[in-house]
Design an enzyme around this catalytic site. Structure first.
Site, PDB file in Angstrom:
ATOM      1  N   SER A  96     -33.298  43.973  11.706  1.00  0.00           N
ATOM      2  CA  SER A  96     -31.891  44.654  11.841  1.00  0.00           C
ATOM      3  C   SER A  96     -31.371  44.857  10.431  1.00  0.00           C
ATOM      4  O   SER A  96     -31.900  44.065   9.569  1.00  0.00           O
ATOM      5  CB  SER A  96     -31.027  43.735  12.708  1.00  0.00           C
ATOM      6  OG  SER A  96     -29.594  44.019  12.309  1.00  0.00           O
ATOM      7  N   TYR A 143     -26.604  36.157  15.060  1.00  0.00           N
ATOM      8  CA  TYR A 143     -27.508  37.232  15.094  1.00  0.00           C
ATOM      9  C   TYR A 143     -28.400  37.380  14.094  1.00  0.00           C
ATOM     10  O   TYR A 143     -29.267  37.449  13.746  1.00  0.00           O
ATOM     11  CB  TYR A 143     -26.783  38.340  15.380  1.00  0.00           C
ATOM     12  CG  TYR A 143     -27.417  39.683  15.516  1.00  0.00           C
ATOM     13  CD1 TYR A 143     -28.335  39.718  17.044  1.00  0.00           C
ATOM     14  CD2 TYR A 143     -27.634  40.575  14.810  1.00  0.00           C
ATOM     15  CE1 TYR A 143     -28.960  40.990  17.086  1.00  0.00           C
ATOM     16  CE2 TYR A 143     -28.109  41.894  14.971  1.00  0.00           C
ATOM     17  CZ  TYR A 143     -29.170  41.997  16.173  1.00  0.00           C
ATOM     18  OH  TYR A 143     -29.678  43.151  16.206  1.00  0.00           O
TER      19      TYR A 143
HETATM   20  N1  LIG Z   1     -28.654  48.825  19.319  1.00  0.00           N
HETATM   21  C1  LIG Z   1     -28.545  48.361  18.028  1.00  0.00           C
HETATM   22  O1  LIG Z   1     -27.428  48.771  17.538  1.00  0.00           O
HETATM   23  C2  LIG Z   1     -29.469  47.680  17.367  1.00  0.00           C
HETATM   24  C3  LIG Z   1     -29.332  47.704  16.063  1.00  0.00           C
HETATM   25  C4  LIG Z   1     -30.447  46.813  15.135  1.00  0.00           C
HETATM   26  C5  LIG Z   1     -31.355  46.068  15.810  1.00  0.00           C
HETATM   27  N2  LIG Z   1     -31.515  46.060  17.183  1.00  0.00           N
HETATM   28  C6  LIG Z   1     -32.569  45.507  17.969  1.00  0.00           C
HETATM   29  O2  LIG Z   1     -33.210  46.245  18.756  1.00  0.00           O
HETATM   30  C7  LIG Z   1     -33.882  45.691  19.794  1.00  0.00           C
HETATM   31  C8  LIG Z   1     -33.436  46.741  21.199  1.00  0.00           C
HETATM   32  O3  LIG Z   1     -32.148  46.765  21.061  1.00  0.00           O
HETATM   33  P1  LIG Z   1     -31.471  47.927  22.291  1.00  0.00           P
HETATM   34  O4  LIG Z   1     -30.061  48.135  21.763  1.00  0.00           O
HETATM   35  O5  LIG Z   1     -32.236  48.880  22.545  1.00  0.00           O
HETATM   36  O6  LIG Z   1     -31.101  46.666  23.440  1.00  0.00           O
HETATM   37  P2  LIG Z   1     -30.545  46.876  24.906  1.00  0.00           P
HETATM   38  O7  LIG Z   1     -29.754  45.494  25.267  1.00  0.00           O
HETATM   39  O8  LIG Z   1     -30.474  48.301  25.373  1.00  0.00           O
HETATM   40  O9  LIG Z   1     -32.144  46.571  25.549  1.00  0.00           O
HETATM   41  C9  LIG Z   1     -32.620  45.195  25.578  1.00  0.00           C
HETATM   42  C10 LIG Z   1     -33.733  44.925  26.728  1.00  0.00           C
HETATM   43  O10 LIG Z   1     -34.277  43.713  26.483  1.00  0.00           O
HETATM   44  C11 LIG Z   1     -34.214  42.686  27.701  1.00  0.00           C
HETATM   45  N3  LIG Z   1     -34.093  41.492  27.401  1.00  0.00           N
HETATM   46  C12 LIG Z   1     -33.024  40.825  27.125  1.00  0.00           C
HETATM   47  N4  LIG Z   1     -33.262  39.702  26.996  1.00  0.00           N
HETATM   48  C13 LIG Z   1     -34.512  39.315  27.277  1.00  0.00           C
HETATM   49  C14 LIG Z   1     -35.447  38.221  27.692  1.00  0.00           C
HETATM   50  N5  LIG Z   1     -35.008  37.063  27.485  1.00  0.00           N
HETATM   51  N6  LIG Z   1     -36.574  38.496  27.979  1.00  0.00           N
HETATM   52  C15 LIG Z   1     -37.028  39.624  28.336  1.00  0.00           C
HETATM   53  N7  LIG Z   1     -36.393  40.849  28.320  1.00  0.00           N
HETATM   54  C16 LIG Z   1     -35.070  40.568  27.637  1.00  0.00           C
HETATM   55  C17 LIG Z   1     -32.871  43.471  28.640  1.00  0.00           C
HETATM   56  O11 LIG Z   1     -33.078  43.350  29.797  1.00  0.00           O
HETATM   57  C18 LIG Z   1     -33.072  45.006  28.125  1.00  0.00           C
HETATM   58  O12 LIG Z   1     -33.636  45.748  28.780  1.00  0.00           O
HETATM   59  C19 LIG Z   1     -32.870  44.415  20.014  1.00  0.00           C
HETATM   60  O13 LIG Z   1     -34.101  43.592  19.332  1.00  0.00           O
HETATM   61  C20 LIG Z   1     -31.815  44.458  19.071  1.00  0.00           C
HETATM   62  O14 LIG Z   1     -31.590  43.212  18.362  1.00  0.00           O
HETATM   63  C21 LIG Z   1     -30.431  46.906  17.959  1.00  0.00           C
END
Ligand SMILES: NC(=O)c1ccc[n+]([C@@H]2O[C@H](COP(=O)([O-])OP(=O)(O)OC[C@H]3O[C@@H](n4cnc5c(N)ncnc54)[C@H](O)[C@@H]3O)[C@@H](O)[C@H]2O)c1
Length: 262
Positions: free
Chosen positions: A146, A159
């Site tokens: 991130s 985070y």
């Molecule tokens: N969306 C953003 O702005 C953003 C920015 C930077 C980094 N990220 C990173 O990208 C990744 C995906 O983000 P997103 O926004 O698509 O998330 P999201 O919340 O839309 O999806 C995350 C998925 O992970 C699953 N999950 C959560 N905890 C879990 C666990 N313990 N075991 C198995 N599955 C689990 C959830 O059920 C969900 O389907 C994350 O690692 C997040 O930190 C996101």
């Protein structure tokens, strides 16, 4: 049956955590479109199956596994089961959770939860697949870091801790396995509009969601949040042979957040 044998991932197996939602779902669809058999790992089985349905409806191949990535024995069991019949060519450590709070209002439980999912979850999958990748002398690992991995972001103490570790674990793994044909990289998205962001706004700013959405959008110099397809496109490129010269790298994809916010 996958009918897209001519795709750039034809014959490859790609395991993705958190494939039921957001970036993980979009990445699963793109990998399958290019011929990969996608193994979707998620805590939320219904969400994982919805992604599987979308893939199968467009002629791709996907399997789903319910698993908590923070639970090492569950992860070992799922991966061991997969390896009986398949190699894992590509691992995308995507599942992750958020937390809002500074040092003073982050409890020990919050810190442990973020560590367990974001750090240990990534460790659990990398350590479960590395032996088979070494044996095959090939493999690709992509981790979701991130912008919080490398710059200070307000109220993201736990985070940031977890995503800093994702970045440095990536460097460590890339270095240790470079002579085993294994590439390991991470990407560092700025804010991307996914359920992750919507849930975060709902939970933390229930009374001023729209205002906060606007504020979060503007925090990217480009003036908006990223789209899941844009993030998935970079992940898929890094997984492909076109990126064969890339390892041990971190790719910001953030609308200028890290370098242009001045
Ligand atoms: N969306 C953003 O702005 C953003 C920015 C930077 C980094 N990220 C990173 O990208 C990744 C995906 O983000 P997103 O926004 O698509 O998330 P999201 O919340 O839309 O999806 C995350 C998925 O992970 C699953 N999950 C959560 N905890 C879990 C666990 N313990 N075991 C198995 N599955 C689990 C959830 O059920 C969900 O389907 C994350 O690692 C997040 O930190 C996101």
């Amino acid at each position: 049956m996958n009918t897209k044998f001519e795709g750039k991932f034809a014959g490859k197996v790609a395991l993705i955590t958190g494939g039921g939602s957001g970036i993980g779902q979009s990445t699963s669809l793109k990998l399958a479109e290019e011929g990969a058999h996608v193994l979707i790992i998620d805590l939320d089985l219904k969400a994982a199956k919805a992604t599987q349905d979308l893939i199968e409806k467009s002629g791709g191949k996907a399997s789903v596994y319910q698993c908590d990535i923070s639970n090492s024995s569950q992860v070992k069991e799922v991966v061991a089961g997969i390896l009986v019949d398949n190699d894992i060519d590509i691992l995308v450590n995507n599942a992750g959770i958020a937390h809002v709070g500074n040092l003073e209002n982050t409890s020990e439980d919050d810190l442990d939860r973020l560590y367990n999912v974001n750090v240990k979850g990534t460790y659990n999958f990398m350590s479960a697949v590395i032996g088979s990748m070494k044996k095959k002398q090939s493999g690709v690992i992509i981790n979701l870091a991130s912008v919080a991995s490398s710059v200070g972001i307000e109220d993201r103490f736990a985070y940031s801790m977890s995503k800093g570790a994702v970045l440095t674990m990536t460097y460590s793994v890339a270095k240790d396995y470079i002579n085993d044909g294994i590439r390991c990289n991470c990407i560092a998205p700025g804010r991307v509009h996914t359920p992750f962001v919507d849930n975060f706004l709902e939970k933390n700013y229930p009374d001023n969601k729209e205002e906060m959405f606007e504020k979060l959008s503007k925090s990217q110099p480009i003036g908006r949040m990223g789209k899941v397809e844009e993030i998935a496109g970079l992940i898929v490129y890094l997984c492909s042979d076109e990126a064969a010269f890339i390892t041990g790298s971190n790719f910001p994809i953030d609308g200028g957040f890290v370098t242009l916010n001045n």
